[in-house]
Design a protein around this motif. Structure first.
Motif, PDB file in Angstrom:
ATOM      1  N   PHE A  57       0.833  -1.200   0.000  1.00  0.00           N
ATOM      2  CA  PHE A  57       0.000   0.000   0.000  1.00  0.00           C
ATOM      3  C   PHE A  57       0.874   1.258   0.000  1.00  0.00           C
ATOM      4  O   PHE A  57       0.622   2.205  -0.750  1.00  0.00           O
ATOM      5  CB  PHE A  57      -0.918  -0.019   1.226  1.00  0.00           C
ATOM      6  CG  PHE A  57      -1.907   1.109   1.297  1.00  0.00           C
ATOM      7  CD1 PHE A  57      -3.132   1.015   0.662  1.00  0.00           C
ATOM      8  CD2 PHE A  57      -1.605   2.259   1.999  1.00  0.00           C
ATOM      9  CE1 PHE A  57      -4.048   2.060   0.725  1.00  0.00           C
ATOM     10  CE2 PHE A  57      -2.509   3.310   2.066  1.00  0.00           C
ATOM     11  CZ  PHE A  57      -3.734   3.205   1.429  1.00  0.00           C
ATOM     12  N   ALA A  58       1.909   1.250   0.833  1.00  0.00           N
ATOM     13  CA  ALA A  58       2.768   2.423   0.950  1.00  0.00           C
ATOM     14  C   ALA A  58       3.487   2.722  -0.363  1.00  0.00           C
ATOM     15  O   ALA A  58       3.588   3.880  -0.781  1.00  0.00           O
ATOM     16  CB  ALA A  58       3.792   2.210   2.081  1.00  0.00           C
ATOM     17  N   PRO A  61      -4.772  -0.790  -8.157  1.00  0.00           N
ATOM     18  CA  PRO A  61      -4.958   0.289  -9.135  1.00  0.00           C
ATOM     19  C   PRO A  61      -5.999   1.308  -8.694  1.00  0.00           C
ATOM     20  O   PRO A  61      -5.863   2.505  -9.001  1.00  0.00           O
ATOM     21  CB  PRO A  61      -5.405  -0.463 -10.399  1.00  0.00           C
ATOM     22  CG  PRO A  61      -4.804  -1.821 -10.267  1.00  0.00           C
ATOM     23  CD  PRO A  61      -4.913  -2.114  -8.800  1.00  0.00           C
ATOM     24  N   ALA A  62      -7.040   0.846  -7.991  1.00  0.00           N
ATOM     25  CA  ALA A  62      -8.048   1.787  -7.492  1.00  0.00           C
ATOM     26  C   ALA A  62      -7.421   2.760  -6.497  1.00  0.00           C
ATOM     27  O   ALA A  62      -7.736   3.960  -6.501  1.00  0.00           O
ATOM     28  CB  ALA A  62      -9.200   1.025  -6.838  1.00  0.00           C
ATOM     29  N   VAL A  63      -6.542   2.251  -5.633  1.00  0.00           N
ATOM     30  CA  VAL A  63      -5.839   3.124  -4.693  1.00  0.00           C
ATOM     31  C   VAL A  63      -4.996   4.143  -5.454  1.00  0.00           C
ATOM     32  O   VAL A  63      -5.002   5.341  -5.141  1.00  0.00           O
ATOM     33  CB  VAL A  63      -4.950   2.293  -3.748  1.00  0.00           C
ATOM     34  CG1 VAL A  63      -4.023   3.201  -2.928  1.00  0.00           C
ATOM     35  CG2 VAL A  63      -5.807   1.449  -2.811  1.00  0.00           C
ATOM     36  N   ALA A  64      -4.264   3.669  -6.474  1.00  0.00           N
ATOM     37  CA  ALA A  64      -3.417   4.563  -7.258  1.00  0.00           C
ATOM     38  C   ALA A  64      -4.249   5.644  -7.952  1.00  0.00           C
ATOM     39  O   ALA A  64      -3.876   6.826  -7.957  1.00  0.00           O
ATOM     40  CB  ALA A  64      -2.629   3.759  -8.289  1.00  0.00           C
ATOM     41  N   LEU A  65      -5.383   5.258  -8.522  1.00  0.00           N
ATOM     42  CA  LEU A  65      -6.235   6.222  -9.218  1.00  0.00           C
ATOM     43  C   LEU A  65      -6.864   7.211  -8.245  1.00  0.00           C
ATOM     44  O   LEU A  65      -7.041   8.392  -8.574  1.00  0.00           O
ATOM     45  CB  LEU A  65      -7.318   5.486 -10.012  1.00  0.00           C
ATOM     46  CG  LEU A  65      -6.812   4.664 -11.202  1.00  0.00           C
ATOM     47  CD1 LEU A  65      -7.956   3.868 -11.819  1.00  0.00           C
ATOM     48  CD2 LEU A  65      -6.167   5.571 -12.245  1.00  0.00           C
ATOM     49  N   LEU A  66      -7.208   6.733  -7.044  1.00  0.00           N
ATOM     50  CA  LEU A  66      -7.772   7.632  -6.039  1.00  0.00           C
ATOM     51  C   LEU A  66      -6.740   8.664  -5.594  1.00  0.00           C
ATOM     52  O   LEU A  66      -7.051   9.855  -5.469  1.00  0.00           O
ATOM     53  CB  LEU A  66      -8.272   6.839  -4.832  1.00  0.00           C
ATOM     54  CG  LEU A  66      -8.846   7.663  -3.670  1.00  0.00           C
ATOM     55  CD1 LEU A  66     -10.050   8.480  -4.132  1.00  0.00           C
ATOM     56  CD2 LEU A  66      -9.224   6.766  -2.497  1.00  0.00           C
ATOM     57  N   GLY A  99       1.899   5.000 -10.432  1.00  0.00           N
ATOM     58  CA  GLY A  99       1.090   4.358  -9.402  1.00  0.00           C
ATOM     59  C   GLY A  99       0.397   3.107  -9.904  1.00  0.00           C
ATOM     60  O   GLY A  99       0.407   2.071  -9.234  1.00  0.00           O
ATOM     61  N   VAL A 100      -0.212   3.194 -11.086  1.00  0.00           N
ATOM     62  CA  VAL A 100      -0.901   2.027 -11.644  1.00  0.00           C
ATOM     63  C   VAL A 100       0.104   0.929 -11.985  1.00  0.00           C
ATOM     64  O   VAL A 100      -0.156  -0.258 -11.756  1.00  0.00           O
ATOM     65  CB  VAL A 100      -1.723   2.432 -12.888  1.00  0.00           C
ATOM     66  CG1 VAL A 100      -2.299   1.207 -13.574  1.00  0.00           C
ATOM     67  CG2 VAL A 100      -2.853   3.386 -12.488  1.00  0.00           C
ATOM     68  N   ALA A 112       2.114   6.711  -6.783  1.00  0.00           N
ATOM     69  CA  ALA A 112       0.966   7.382  -7.386  1.00  0.00           C
ATOM     70  C   ALA A 112       1.052   8.895  -7.192  1.00  0.00           C
ATOM     71  O   ALA A 112       0.526   9.664  -8.004  1.00  0.00           O
ATOM     72  CB  ALA A 112      -0.335   6.850  -6.803  1.00  0.00           C
ATOM     73  N   LEU A 113       1.698   9.325  -6.113  1.00  0.00           N
ATOM     74  CA  LEU A 113       1.921  10.749  -5.920  1.00  0.00           C
ATOM     75  C   LEU A 113       2.862  11.296  -6.987  1.00  0.00           C
ATOM     76  O   LEU A 113       2.782  12.465  -7.367  1.00  0.00           O
ATOM     77  CB  LEU A 113       2.517  11.012  -4.526  1.00  0.00           C
ATOM     78  CG  LEU A 113       1.538  10.964  -3.361  1.00  0.00           C
ATOM     79  CD1 LEU A 113       2.294  11.048  -2.045  1.00  0.00           C
ATOM     80  CD2 LEU A 113       0.516  12.084  -3.456  1.00  0.00           C
TER      81      LEU A 113
END
Length: 221
Positions: A23-24, A177-182, A37-38, A30-31
């Protein structure tokens, strides 16, 4: 209705969503950019594919049964997390502390204000995500102990285990990928100097701490 399959879905979803090194790394990259990120998220899923394939093939049992081999993987995993954490903390020193707005904060901005050329590449993101997960020594033990619990006694073990392993990888391909897009969606706020420094510090310290724990466990083993 297959009650065991429903129960496994809940357990696997919670396991994947639980914040940790994967996650980290996904949040941090993604930042940097949506693409990084994806790519990192897909790399994490690739690492999970390796672990689940090993569990299905029974090779994870060999890793668990040979302490020297397990320790070597743990040493590599800890060192790699320390490397990523160290890079994050070094990037923190280069990141502007003031919210003066002189640096770009859009999705094309580099985290250290150096411009697009300094951004993390897709291949780097894939590699970091894959290695972060693949070098996690706890994953083979987890899958080796988890998957058999959801194989009914009256069903062949291999097809069922393959199904469970596939479910884990698919969930990872959805979640990370959802975390990265968020993170990218919230990029305008998350990339503000003070916020991005706080996130960089949090991910850097988390990765460093997780890597240190793995290395300490090797020393004390």
């Amino acid at each position: 209705m297959d009650g065991q399959l429903i129960a496994f879905t809940g357990v696997a979803a919670g396991m994947i969503a639980l914040p940790g090194a994967d996650f980290a790394v996904v949040v941090r990259n993604a930042l940097d950019s949506r693409r990084a990120g994806v790519a990192t998220a897909i790399g994490v899923a690739g690492g999970l594919l390796v672990h689940t394939a090993l569990a299905v093939a029974g090779l994870a049992a060999v890793l668990v049964a040979v302490p020297a081999l397990f320790g070597a993987v743990q040493l590599l995993g800890g060192a790699y997390l320390l490397y990523l954490g160290g890079r994050a903390l070094l990037a923190l020193r280069r990141r502007p502390a003031a919210a003066g707005g002189e640096h770009a904060t859009g999705p094309d901005a580099a985290p250290d204000g150096a411009g697009p050329a300094a951004r993390l590449g897709t291949a780097q993101g894939l590699r970091q995500g894959f290695l972060t997960n693949a070098l996690n020594p706890k994953a083979p033990v987890l899958f080796l102990s988890l998957l058999p619990q959801f194989v009914p006694a009256d069903q062949p073990a291999l097809p069922r285990t393959l199904l469970l392993a596939t479910m884990i990888v698919v969930m990872a391909l959805v979640w990370f990928p959802a975390v990265a897009l968020l993170v990218d969606r919230l990029g305008g706020w998350l990339r503000r100097p003070k916020v991005s420094r706080a996130l960089e510090a949090a991910t850097g310290f988390l990765l460093t701490a997780l890597g240190g724990i793995l290395l300490v466990e090797v020393v004390l083993a």
